[in-house]
Design a protein around this motif. Structure first.
Motif, PDB file in Angstrom:
ATOM      1  N   VAL A   4       0.850  -1.188   0.000  1.00 27.71           N
ATOM      2  CA  VAL A   4       0.000   0.000   0.000  1.00 27.71           C
ATOM      3  C   VAL A   4       0.889   1.242   0.000  1.00 27.71           C
ATOM      4  CG1 VAL A   4      -1.776   1.310   1.207  1.00 27.71           C
ATOM      5  CG2 VAL A   4      -1.872  -1.193   1.167  1.00 27.71           C
ATOM      6  N   VAL A   5       0.672   2.094  -0.983  1.00 29.69           N
ATOM      7  CA  VAL A   5       1.452   3.318  -1.142  1.00 29.69           C
ATOM      8  C   VAL A   5       0.490   4.499  -1.151  1.00 29.69           C
ATOM      9  CG1 VAL A   5       2.989   4.627  -2.671  1.00 29.69           C
ATOM     10  CG2 VAL A   5       3.210   2.130  -2.489  1.00 29.69           C
ATOM     11  N   ARG A   6       0.768   5.486  -0.318  1.00 27.73           N
ATOM     12  CA  ARG A   6      -0.061   6.691  -0.329  1.00 27.73           C
ATOM     13  C   ARG A   6       0.527   7.666  -1.342  1.00 27.73           C
ATOM     14  NH1 ARG A   6      -3.476  10.227   3.878  1.00 27.73           N
ATOM     15  NH2 ARG A   6      -4.865   8.502   3.387  1.00 27.73           N
ATOM     16  N   PHE A   7      -0.302   8.096  -2.277  1.00 24.34           N
ATOM     17  CA  PHE A   7       0.109   9.023  -3.329  1.00 24.34           C
ATOM     18  C   PHE A   7      -0.473  10.388  -2.992  1.00 24.34           C
ATOM     19  CE2 PHE A   7       1.515   9.405  -7.822  1.00 24.34           C
ATOM     20  CZ  PHE A   7       1.085  10.698  -8.064  1.00 24.34           C
ATOM     21  N   LEU A   8       0.406  11.344  -2.708  1.00 25.59           N
ATOM     22  CA  LEU A   8      -0.015  12.706  -2.384  1.00 25.59           C
ATOM     23  C   LEU A   8      -0.121  13.526  -3.661  1.00 25.59           C
ATOM     24  CD1 LEU A   8      -0.468  13.432   0.610  1.00 25.59           C
ATOM     25  CD2 LEU A   8       1.137  11.535   0.298  1.00 25.59           C
ATOM     26  N   PHE A   9      -1.246  14.208  -3.844  1.00 22.64           N
ATOM     27  CA  PHE A   9      -1.469  14.936  -5.087  1.00 22.64           C
ATOM     28  C   PHE A   9      -2.129  16.288  -4.842  1.00 22.64           C
ATOM     29  CE2 PHE A   9      -5.455  12.788  -4.272  1.00 22.64           C
ATOM     30  CZ  PHE A   9      -6.426  13.699  -4.669  1.00 22.64           C
ATOM     31  N   ASP A  10      -1.901  17.174  -5.785  1.00 22.95           N
ATOM     32  CA  ASP A  10      -2.677  18.400  -5.948  1.00 22.95           C
ATOM     33  C   ASP A  10      -3.169  18.368  -7.388  1.00 22.95           C
ATOM     34  OD1 ASP A  10      -3.260  21.167  -6.800  1.00 22.95           O
ATOM     35  OD2 ASP A  10      -2.565  21.726  -4.797  1.00 22.95           O
ATOM     36  N   PRO A  11      -4.486  18.481  -7.629  1.00 22.75           N
ATOM     37  CA  PRO A  11      -5.017  18.320  -8.989  1.00 22.75           C
ATOM     38  C   PRO A  11      -4.480  19.322  -9.996  1.00 22.75           C
ATOM     39  CG  PRO A  11      -6.776  18.191  -7.363  1.00 22.75           C
ATOM     40  CD  PRO A  11      -5.553  18.662  -6.636  1.00 22.75           C
ATOM     41  N   LEU A  12      -3.881  20.426  -9.531  1.00 21.43           N
ATOM     42  CA  LEU A  12      -3.422  21.463 -10.441  1.00 21.43           C
ATOM     43  C   LEU A  12      -2.153  21.077 -11.198  1.00 21.43           C
ATOM     44  CD1 LEU A  12      -3.969  24.425 -11.348  1.00 21.43           C
ATOM     45  CD2 LEU A  12      -2.425  25.136  -9.501  1.00 21.43           C
ATOM     46  N   CYS A  13      -1.318  20.214 -10.635  1.00 23.82           N
ATOM     47  CA  CYS A  13       0.028  19.973 -11.165  1.00 23.82           C
ATOM     48  C   CYS A  13       0.034  18.939 -12.292  1.00 23.82           C
ATOM     49  CB  CYS A  13       0.938  19.498 -10.034  1.00 23.82           C
ATOM     50  SG  CYS A  13       2.617  19.126 -10.591  1.00 23.82           S
ATOM     51  N   PRO A  14       0.472  19.328 -13.511  1.00 24.06           N
ATOM     52  CA  PRO A  14       0.504  18.366 -14.621  1.00 24.06           C
ATOM     53  C   PRO A  14       1.541  17.270 -14.436  1.00 24.06           C
ATOM     54  CG  PRO A  14       1.524  20.440 -15.287  1.00 24.06           C
ATOM     55  CD  PRO A  14       0.912  20.684 -13.937  1.00 24.06           C
ATOM     56  N   TRP A  15       2.678  17.584 -13.824  1.00 26.56           N
ATOM     57  CA  TRP A  15       3.704  16.578 -13.585  1.00 26.56           C
ATOM     58  C   TRP A  15       3.184  15.523 -12.618  1.00 26.56           C
ATOM     59  CZ3 TRP A  15       7.963  16.883 -16.600  1.00 26.56           C
ATOM     60  CH2 TRP A  15       8.269  18.115 -17.169  1.00 26.56           C
ATOM     61  N   CYS A  16       2.474  15.972 -11.594  1.00 27.72           N
ATOM     62  CA  CYS A  16       1.874  15.038 -10.639  1.00 27.72           C
ATOM     63  C   CYS A  16       0.849  14.147 -11.344  1.00 27.72           C
ATOM     64  CB  CYS A  16       1.216  15.827  -9.504  1.00 27.72           C
ATOM     65  SG  CYS A  16       0.498  14.807  -8.208  1.00 27.72           S
ATOM     66  N   TYR A  17       0.085  14.725 -12.242  1.00 29.41           N
ATOM     67  CA  TYR A  17      -0.914  13.936 -12.964  1.00 29.41           C
ATOM     68  C   TYR A  17      -0.238  12.839 -13.787  1.00 29.41           C
ATOM     69  CZ  TYR A  17      -4.638  12.716 -16.226  1.00 29.41           C
ATOM     70  OH  TYR A  17      -5.552  12.021 -16.977  1.00 29.41           O
ATOM     71  N   GLN A  18       0.847  13.166 -14.458  1.00 25.39           N
ATOM     72  CA  GLN A  18       1.551  12.152 -15.242  1.00 25.39           C
ATOM     73  C   GLN A  18       2.105  11.050 -14.341  1.00 25.39           C
ATOM     74  OE1 GLN A  18       0.332  12.594 -18.159  1.00 25.39           O
ATOM     75  NE2 GLN A  18       2.219  12.641 -19.365  1.00 25.39           N
ATOM     76  N   THR A  19       2.651  11.439 -13.195  1.00 25.31           N
ATOM     77  CA  THR A  19       3.161  10.432 -12.273  1.00 25.31           C
ATOM     78  C   THR A  19       2.031   9.561 -11.735  1.00 25.31           C
ATOM     79  OG1 THR A  19       5.022  11.848 -11.661  1.00 25.31           O
ATOM     80  CG2 THR A  19       4.483  10.067 -10.144  1.00 25.31           C
ATOM     81  N   SER A  20       0.862  10.160 -11.526  1.00 27.67           N
ATOM     82  CA  SER A  20      -0.277   9.364 -11.049  1.00 27.67           C
ATOM     83  C   SER A  20      -0.700   8.331 -12.087  1.00 27.67           C
ATOM     84  CB  SER A  20      -1.463  10.273 -10.697  1.00 27.67           C
ATOM     85  OG  SER A  20      -2.150  10.751 -11.844  1.00 27.67           O
ATOM     86  N   ARG A  21      -0.580   8.667 -13.350  1.00 27.68           N
ATOM     87  CA  ARG A  21      -0.908   7.707 -14.411  1.00 27.68           C
ATOM     88  C   ARG A  21       0.084   6.539 -14.395  1.00 27.68           C
ATOM     89  NH1 ARG A  21      -0.924  10.662 -19.832  1.00 27.68           N
ATOM     90  NH2 ARG A  21      -1.894   8.738 -20.563  1.00 27.68           N
ATOM     91  N   TRP A  22       1.355   6.853 -14.147  1.00 26.16           N
ATOM     92  CA  TRP A  22       2.358   5.787 -14.002  1.00 26.16           C
ATOM     93  C   TRP A  22       2.035   4.917 -12.794  1.00 26.16           C
ATOM     94  CZ3 TRP A  22       5.586   6.213  -9.564  1.00 26.16           C
ATOM     95  CH2 TRP A  22       6.502   5.150  -9.419  1.00 26.16           C
ATOM     96  N   ALA A  23       1.697   5.540 -11.662  1.00 23.52           N
ATOM     97  CA  ALA A  23       1.406   4.787 -10.447  1.00 23.52           C
ATOM     98  C   ALA A  23       0.191   3.883 -10.641  1.00 23.52           C
ATOM     99  CB  ALA A  23       1.183   5.745  -9.277  1.00 23.52           C
ATOM    100  N   ARG A  24      -0.811   4.376 -11.348  1.00 22.88           N
ATOM    101  CA  ARG A  24      -1.988   3.536 -11.616  1.00 22.88           C
ATOM    102  C   ARG A  24      -1.595   2.328 -12.483  1.00 22.88           C
ATOM    103  NH1 ARG A  24      -6.693   6.467 -10.322  1.00 22.88           N
ATOM    104  NH2 ARG A  24      -6.339   8.708 -10.151  1.00 22.88           N
TER     105      ARG A  24
END
Length: 213
Positions: A4-24
């Protein structure tokens, strides 16, 4: 079911969004199970001010507050689908992340009640919950931005990144996870960095370039 990994995000950040796609993608491959946590760039950019007001990053405040309402109404597992939906609308379609209609539509995309947005932005406790979660994370882990990964279900070591421009294929996605998780657990490691490559090919990034002076 993986770690289990907690992914911290702010919806505004495009780099974070790309990393979230990798994590998914890593999650779909069975390596990890994602738990989604809230990080406010508005609060981070405000520095020592505990109650930021109008600081850079505030455009994501309604979506973050909506995440709190989503958790209360549908449980923690519903936050990931909502973030994916609002991220797709903002970053891939170029819709405004602070537009109430966009947030309501993202809720519907995720199979959630669109009225959760209106509930979230009219109850002060939702912003107080975002602040509390953000500050607790920063106090414990000294985190400073997104994307941030916290191992051991959110109770273990935290690491900023990885910052990626494009989502890698399955093999590279898994290999990247193994390296990142090893570095996160290696307490002697603090930083490894190079100049960023091309920005993600996302509508939100193109819109920001057009609006830049």
């Amino acid at each position: 079911m993986g770690e289990v990994v907690r992914f911290l995000f702010d919806p505004l950040c495009p780099w974070c969004y790309q990393t979230s796609r990798w994590a998914r993608r890593v999650e779909r491959l069975g390596e990890i199970t994602l738990d989604w946590g809230l990080f406010s760039l508005e609060l981070a950019n405000a520095g020592g001010d505990n109650r930021a007001d109008g600081a850079a990053g505030s455009r994501s405040r309604p979506a973050l507050r909506t995440c709190v309402a989503v958790r209360a109404a549908a449980g923690p597992s519903a936050v990931g689908p909502f973030y994916a939906a609002v991220g797709a609308r903002h970053h891939e379609r170029g819709e405004a992340v602070d537009d109430p209609a966009v947030v309501r539509a993202a809720l519907a995309d995720a199979g959630l009640d669109p009225a959760l947005h209106d509930l979230a932005v009219t109850e002060e406790r939702t912003w107080e919950a975002v602040e509390a979660e953000h500050h607790a994370l920063v106090e414990r882990t000294r985190s400073f931005g997104v994307p941030t990964l916290v191992l051991d279900g959110g109770q273990g070591p935290a690491i900023f990144g990885p910052v990626i421009g494009e989502v890698p294929d399955d093999g590279d996605a898994l290999e990247l996870w193994r390296h990142v998780s090893w570095l996160a657990r290696y307490a002697n490691f603090s930083e490894l960095k190079r100049e960023r490559g091309p920005a993600p090919d996302l509508a939100s990034v193109r819109a920001r370039r057009r609006s830049a002076p």
